[in-house]
Write an enzyme that holds these catalytic residues in place. Structure first.
Site, PDB file in Angstrom:
ATOM      1  N   ARG A  24     -13.809  -5.429   3.313  1.00  0.00           N
ATOM      2  CA  ARG A  24     -12.744  -5.330   4.307  1.00  0.00           C
ATOM      3  C   ARG A  24     -13.211  -5.548   5.735  1.00  0.00           C
ATOM      4  O   ARG A  24     -12.446  -5.355   6.672  1.00  0.00           O
ATOM      5  CB  ARG A  24     -12.061  -3.963   4.191  1.00  0.00           C
ATOM      6  N   GLU A  39     -13.766  -1.643   6.441  1.00  0.00           N
ATOM      7  CA  GLU A  39     -13.059  -1.877   7.714  1.00  0.00           C
ATOM      8  C   GLU A  39     -13.846  -1.344   8.906  1.00  0.00           C
ATOM      9  O   GLU A  39     -13.692  -1.839  10.009  1.00  0.00           O
ATOM     10  CB  GLU A  39     -11.660  -1.270   7.681  1.00  0.00           C
ATOM     11  N   HIS A  83      -9.304   6.621   2.470  1.00  0.00           N
ATOM     12  CA  HIS A  83      -9.684   6.856   3.884  1.00  0.00           C
ATOM     13  C   HIS A  83     -10.883   7.783   3.993  1.00  0.00           C
ATOM     14  O   HIS A  83     -10.887   8.729   4.786  1.00  0.00           O
ATOM     15  CB  HIS A  83      -8.478   7.408   4.644  1.00  0.00           C
ATOM     16  N   GLU A 127      -4.561  -7.482   4.984  1.00  0.00           N
ATOM     17  CA  GLU A 127      -3.688  -6.378   5.399  1.00  0.00           C
ATOM     18  C   GLU A 127      -2.822  -6.855   6.553  1.00  0.00           C
ATOM     19  O   GLU A 127      -3.290  -7.543   7.462  1.00  0.00           O
ATOM     20  CB  GLU A 127      -4.529  -5.181   5.842  1.00  0.00           C
ATOM     21  N   TYR A 181      -3.355  11.424   6.679  1.00  0.00           N
ATOM     22  CA  TYR A 181      -3.519  10.029   7.063  1.00  0.00           C
ATOM     23  C   TYR A 181      -2.461   9.151   6.408  1.00  0.00           C
ATOM     24  O   TYR A 181      -2.141   9.327   5.236  1.00  0.00           O
ATOM     25  CB  TYR A 181      -4.911   9.473   6.661  1.00  0.00           C
ATOM     26  N   ASP A 207      -5.256   3.805   0.038  1.00  0.00           N
ATOM     27  CA  ASP A 207      -6.381   4.021   0.947  1.00  0.00           C
ATOM     28  C   ASP A 207      -6.790   5.499   0.911  1.00  0.00           C
ATOM     29  O   ASP A 207      -6.042   6.364   1.360  1.00  0.00           O
ATOM     30  CB  ASP A 207      -5.950   3.631   2.375  1.00  0.00           C
ATOM     31  N   ARG A 232       0.852  -1.187   0.000  1.00  0.00           N
ATOM     32  CA  ARG A 232       0.000   0.000   0.000  1.00  0.00           C
ATOM     33  C   ARG A 232       0.889   1.239   0.000  1.00  0.00           C
ATOM     34  O   ARG A 232       1.892   1.288   0.730  1.00  0.00           O
ATOM     35  CB  ARG A 232      -0.888  -0.006   1.254  1.00  0.00           C
ATOM     36  N   GLU A 239      -9.204   2.058  -1.755  1.00  0.00           N
ATOM     37  CA  GLU A 239      -9.912   1.701  -0.522  1.00  0.00           C
ATOM     38  C   GLU A 239     -10.639   2.891   0.082  1.00  0.00           C
ATOM     39  O   GLU A 239     -10.141   4.003   0.081  1.00  0.00           O
ATOM     40  CB  GLU A 239      -8.911   1.162   0.483  1.00  0.00           C
ATOM     41  N   TRP A 269     -11.384  12.095   8.527  1.00  0.00           N
ATOM     42  CA  TRP A 269      -9.955  11.768   8.647  1.00  0.00           C
ATOM     43  C   TRP A 269      -9.688  10.444   7.972  1.00  0.00           C
ATOM     44  O   TRP A 269     -10.456   9.504   8.106  1.00  0.00           O
ATOM     45  CB  TRP A 269      -9.540  11.672  10.120  1.00  0.00           C
TER      46      TRP A 269
HETATM   47  C1  CS2 Z   1      -6.478   2.163   7.868  1.00  0.00           C
HETATM   48  C2  CS2 Z   1      -6.272   2.058   9.348  1.00  0.00           C
HETATM   49  O1  CS2 Z   1      -5.231   0.189   7.757  1.00  0.00           O
HETATM   50  C3  CS2 Z   1      -6.089   0.870   7.186  1.00  0.00           C
HETATM   51  O2  CS2 Z   1      -6.619   0.589   6.110  1.00  0.00           O
HETATM   52  O3  CS2 Z   1      -7.737   2.556   7.454  1.00  0.00           O
HETATM   53  O4  CS2 Z   1      -4.971   2.497   9.608  1.00  0.00           O
HETATM   54  C4  CS2 Z   1      -7.239   2.859  10.196  1.00  0.00           C
HETATM   55  O5  CS2 Z   1      -6.980   4.239  10.011  1.00  0.00           O
HETATM   56  C5  CS2 Z   1      -7.031   2.504  11.658  1.00  0.00           C
HETATM   57  O6  CS2 Z   1      -7.221   1.129  11.800  1.00  0.00           O
HETATM   58  C6  CS2 Z   1      -7.996   3.259  12.549  1.00  0.00           C
HETATM   59  O7  CS2 Z   1      -7.852   2.824  13.877  1.00  0.00           O
HETATM   60 MG    MG Z   2      -8.228   1.727   5.595  1.00  0.00          MG
END
Ligand code: CS2
Ligand code: MG
Length: 420
Positions: free
Chosen positions: A301, A280, A230, A357, A177, A228, A165, A254, A420
């Site tokens: 995810r 996620e 995010h 991941e 991020y 990502d 990634r 993602e 975020w």
């Molecule tokens: C992120 C994470 O790994 C990822 O794909 O989205 O780092 C996420 O920000 C954290 O798990 C939040 O606690």
């Molecule tokens: Mg993520």
């Protein structure tokens, strides 16, 4: 009830007897970051572990478990995993949500751990056996600049990762991020009040295609590259970015846009063939039913720890398989080694596994959670220990008391709150 099986030798059948839960403890530890672990012990002395970590809201799950769930567990037959899941889900009345489903997940995984230990086999065998030799993982390369990110990614390739990634800084933004000081262990939660990041979509949208162009220049095509977003784009912006990245064939884009509105992904799908991954932060099958049934995503995810445990994640994977959607489970550092172990057993056993991941945990964390899984040739394998193949060193865990921590927040340049 006497055993009337045909000429069966009198063999131990641990699965044939009820095994009451006699104790359940919540262990909170902070070896560099907070983890919440549920430990369930049964009458025959077997114990199982479940991860109950919800990054930035850990104590909410601790209270849900200790005050509301654990009193109902004592005396229940640990063998009755599905009945316990239904009891906790339907019995709450206020069903679903990240806190409740993380708590239920911890119970579910701990009971699967116990059942596999009672059967004397690694959990993946109980889930139907291995569909593959190992679980292909992706690592996280990040840097303040495109050049630094590509250099970090080359290190991951040299470590044997087949998928990487890419997250880099955005010119003009002091922080963003996915970019961290520590290049091997990315941990976004920090003690003290939430750190404030600044955001600019136009600057970000210009940077990511340049990052992928530089990465393809460096790597060619023999490494899968992921990114990502995010949750930080609107659907049409996500369609634009997906289209801009098509020449570089990303493995996935993602969290391209916030997914509370599953229908928003129809817009993205109309504009790009770049594969989409999301989920996620999902806590149940209802968060992704439309996305999967309408073919709006390519990878789901959702995780063992936040989507109701192994029992519920199997339902999500089954629905996904009907629609040619593969798994791509979240595996960040705030998901403990207990979740990583469970994810590996799960990923090994399902036909529509996509990728896992793998954000490595620190040595401190690994010492608190000794485990059987190991990285080799771009894959992880859960090992052959009975159960999950992970434990918790409670004496060591006590040395790391809980420290309240928050995930960062994001504001636009005009000061408005953003994702975020
Ligand atoms: C992120 C994470 O790994 C990822 O794909 O989205 O780092 C996420 O920000 C954290 O798990 C939040 O606690
Ligand atoms: Mg993520």
């Amino acid at each position: 009830m006497t055993d009337r099986s045909l000429g069966a030798a009198a063999v131990a059948r641990p699965w044939s007897h009820a095994n009451p839960i006699v104790d359940a403890q919540v262990i909170v530890t902070c070896p560099g970051r907070n983890f919440v672990t549920l430990k369930i012990t049964t009458a025959d002395g077997t114990h199982g572990l479940g991860d109950a970590t919800l990054n930035g809201r850990e104590m909410a799950v601790v209270a849900y478990l200790t005050e509301h769930i654990i009193p109902t567990l004592i005396g229940r037959d640990a063998q009755k995993i599905e009945d316990t899941w239904q009891y906790l889900y339907r019995g709450a009345y206020w069903r679903g949500g990240p806190v409740g489903m993380t708590a239920i997940a911890a119970v579910d995984v701990a009971l699967w751990d116990i059942k596999a230990k009672m059967a004397g086999m690694p959990l993946y065998q109980l889930l139907g056996g291995a569909c593959r030799d190992g679980v292909t993982v992706y690592g996280h390369a990040n840097g303040d600049t495109i050049e630094e990110t590509v250099q970090e990614a080359l290190k991951y390739r040299d470590m044997g990762y087949r998928a990487i990634r890419l997250q880099c800084g955005v010119p003009g933004l002091p922080s963003t991020y996915g970019v961290s000081r520590d290049k091997l262990f990315y941990e976004p939660a920090q003690t003290g009040l939430p750190v404030e990041n600044q955001w600019s979509t136009p600057d970000y949208m210009r940077t990511v295609p340049q990052l992928f162009a530089a990465a393809r220049e460096a790597f060619g095509w023999d490494v899968e590259l992921l990114h990502d977003v995010h949750h930080r784009l609107t659907p049409i912006e996500a369609g634009r970015l997906g289209k801009d990245l098509e020449p570089y064939r990303p493995f996935w884009l993602e969290d391209a846009t916030p997914a509370e509105d599953q229908a928003a992904f129809r817009t993205i799908r109309q504009h790009t063939t770049t594969p989409l991954a999301v989920g996620e932060i999902f806590s149940s099958i209802w968060s992704c039913k439309t996305l999967i049934e309408e073919g709006l995503i390519d990878y789901i995810r959702a995780t063992v720890v936040h989507a109701g445990g192994i029992s519920h994640l199997r339902r999500i994977a089954l629905l996904a398989d009907l629609h040619q959607v593969r798994t791509g489970c979240h595996g960040a550092t705030d998901l403990s080694p207990v979740t990583m172990a469970a994810a590996l057993h799960f990923g090994l056993s399902i036909p529509n596994f996509g990728i896992q991941e793998y954000m490595r945990h620190t040595d401190e964390t690994d010492a608190v959670f000794p485990h059987a899984y190991g990285f080799q040739d771009g894959m992880l394998h859960p090992g052959e220990a009975a159960g999950l193949g992970v434990d918790i060193d409670e004496t060591l865990a006590e040395r790391y008391p809980y420290r309240r921590a928050y995930l960062p927040i994001n504001r636009l340049r005009d000061g408005a709150m953003f994702n975020w």
